[in-house]
Design an enzyme around this catalytic site. Structure first.
Site, mmCIF file in Angstrom:
data_model
loop_
_atom_site.group_PDB
_atom_site.id
_atom_site.type_symbol
_atom_site.label_atom_id
_atom_site.label_comp_id
_atom_site.label_asym_id
_atom_site.label_seq_id
_atom_site.Cartn_x
_atom_site.Cartn_y
_atom_site.Cartn_z
ATOM 1 N N GLY A 1 0.836 -1.204 0.000
ATOM 2 C CA GLY A 1 0.000 0.000 0.000
ATOM 3 C C GLY A 1 0.866 1.247 0.000
ATOM 4 N N ILE B 1 -1.308 -9.234 0.218
ATOM 5 C CA ILE B 1 -2.055 -10.190 -0.619
ATOM 6 C C ILE B 1 -1.669 -10.047 -2.094
ATOM 7 C CG2 ILE B 1 -4.082 -10.687 0.817
ATOM 8 C CD1 ILE B 1 -5.516 -8.434 -0.736
ATOM 9 N N ASP C 1 -2.052 -13.897 3.294
ATOM 10 C CA ASP C 1 -3.188 -13.252 3.939
ATOM 11 C C ASP C 1 -2.941 -13.188 5.451
ATOM 12 O OD1 ASP C 1 -5.714 -12.620 4.908
ATOM 13 O OD2 ASP C 1 -6.742 -13.845 3.395
ATOM 14 N N ILE C 2 -3.230 -12.050 6.061
ATOM 15 C CA ILE C 2 -3.037 -11.941 7.519
ATOM 16 C C ILE C 2 -4.042 -12.804 8.287
ATOM 17 C CG2 ILE C 2 -1.868 -9.702 7.563
ATOM 18 C CD1 ILE C 2 -4.600 -8.428 8.201
ATOM 19 N N TYR D 1 -14.998 0.531 9.245
ATOM 20 C CA TYR D 1 -13.543 0.778 9.312
ATOM 21 C C TYR D 1 -13.194 1.590 10.565
ATOM 22 C CZ TYR D 1 -9.155 3.105 7.766
ATOM 23 O OH TYR D 1 -7.888 3.629 7.673
ATOM 24 N N LYS E 1 -10.917 0.419 13.648
ATOM 25 C CA LYS E 1 -9.698 1.131 14.059
ATOM 26 C C LYS E 1 -9.750 1.452 15.552
ATOM 27 C CE LYS E 1 -7.071 1.456 10.372
ATOM 28 N NZ LYS E 1 -5.780 0.754 10.343
HETATM 29 C C1 AKB Z 1 -9.871 6.393 4.468
HETATM 30 O O1 AKB Z 1 -10.364 7.363 3.890
HETATM 31 O O2 AKB Z 1 -10.471 5.361 4.732
HETATM 32 C C2 AKB Z 1 -8.458 6.519 4.948
HETATM 33 C C3 AKB Z 1 -8.441 7.067 6.329
HETATM 34 C C4 AKB Z 1 -8.878 8.451 6.587
HETATM 35 O O3 AKB Z 1 -8.062 6.361 7.212
HETATM 36 N N1 AKB Z 1 -7.701 7.360 4.085
#
Ligand code: AKB
Length: 341
Positions: free
Chosen positions: A14, A38, A56-57, A156, A160
């Site tokens: 990435g 991956i 793969d993790i 997401y 996090k």
């Molecule tokens: C996203 O937009 O998902 C990422 C972030 C802000 O973590 N760039």
């Protein structure tokens, strides 16, 4: 059989991974880097790494074989599905982002036990961990500290925030259980704003409108921005993101008063972003066509974040303010990239 001392980077292919590999391989002595992704590693990165593993993790057998071969002194766990991408398949995102992180934390704990020394575990969290409830609250808020607005609205962001807690848990769990309190995991986390790289175009993120706008303009392509002109979030140039991870990795443990630190550089609106792109590329054709879902996500992210703890504890400060980011890094590097292409 003696195990080779290495640094492990997951999600190495990435945009943060590439910058990190380049910087780490400039260090003296040069560390041996093992990468896991991956996908195949980009050809430019191949000579800089000891070994690249396509895997793969979520593959725990693969992870456990790493311990047999390598003495892993630090892990940079970058692999994740980003925010927009994760909304299309939240359960898959949960598996990759949470179970994947637990697998790596477990690997770090096992490794810490074998080496009798905690493994440094560097983890990039995100402004997505915030959830500002309304646009009024966003406009009224002071720069958000690490503990403000802990109500993320995306899978997401939830992943996090939870993984920040998991990292803290793994660190203290082993300190409490172990007869030798230094064994286990030394989890250190930066919360990134939107990152902008001049050399890679991100995919699947919601802060991507900034970098996408720039890369489209440099290629002479029209760009329809998926958020409103007034949308404001913090950003950071990629070299500063890498700098922050490396600085935090090297910080003496006794200086750290927390496990999770905000880092930022500058905030600007999508309209201001477009303005700066047009100054550099006067023929750029940028329109605004907000996408309801993606707009809704960015509206819950703070306009500015407070990184004073990182400044105080480990001397963080970005090299690229808004002027340097655009004039000395983004515009010249992107221009060159597409001219060469
Ligand atoms: C996203 O937009 O998902 C990422 C972030 C802000 O973590 N760039």
């Amino acid at each position: 059989m003696s195990r080779q001392k290495v640094i492990l980077i997951t999600g190495a292919n990435g945009e943060v991974g590439h910058g990190l590999i380049e910087k780490l391989s400039q260090q003296t002595p040069r560390p041996r880097i093992v990468t896991l992704d991956i996908r195949n590693i980009a050809p430019a990165m191949q000579p800089l790494v000891e070994r690249h593993i396509v895997g793969d993790i979520l593959d725990t057998i693969l992870l456990s074989t790493l311990i047999n071969e390598y003495d892993i002194e630090a892990i940079y766990h970058l692999a994740a599905l980003l925010s927009t991408h994760s909304e299309f398949n939240p359960e898959a995102a949960h598996r990759v982002n949470v179970q994947g992180t637990i697998n790596l934390l477990h690997l770090a704990a096992e490794e810490g036990r074998l080496r009798g020394k905690p493994v440094r575990f560097l983890y990039p969290s995100s402004i997505a961990a915030y959830g500002v409830p309304t646009l009024e609250a966003k406009a009224a808020a002071h720069p958000a500290t690490e503990t403000d607005f802990p109500y993320p609205t995306t899978m997401y962001g939830c992943n996090k925030l939870y993984c920040e807690h998991l990292g803290r848990y793994y660190t203290f769990h082993y300190q409490q259980l172990s007869a030798a309190p230094s064994v286990g995991v030394d989890f250190r986390c930066v919360r990134f704003p939107g990152l902008i790289s001049a050399t890679t175009v991100p995919s699947g993120g919601t802060s991507d409108y900034g970098p996408e706008m720039l890369h489209a303009a440099a290629q002479g392509k029209p760009y329809a921005c998926f958020v409103r002109e007034d949308t404001t979030i913090p950003f950071m140039a990629m070299p500063d993101a890498v700098k922050s991870l490396l600085l935090l990795a090297e910080a003496p443990a006794e200086k750290l008063t927390q496990r999770v630190y905000n880092v930022t550089s500058f905030s600007l609106s999508a309209a201001d972003f477009a303005q700066r792109v047009k100054q550099a590329f006067p023929d750029a054709h940028i329109s605004f066509k907000p996408d309801k879902a993606r707009q809704g996500i960015v509206d819950t992210w703070p306009a500015d974040i407070d990184d004073s703890a990182a400044r105080k504890d480990w001397g963080w400060s970005p090299d690229y303010d808004i002027e340097r980011a655009f004039n000395e890094y983004l515009i010249p590097t992107i221009r060159q990239r597409y001219q060469n292409a």
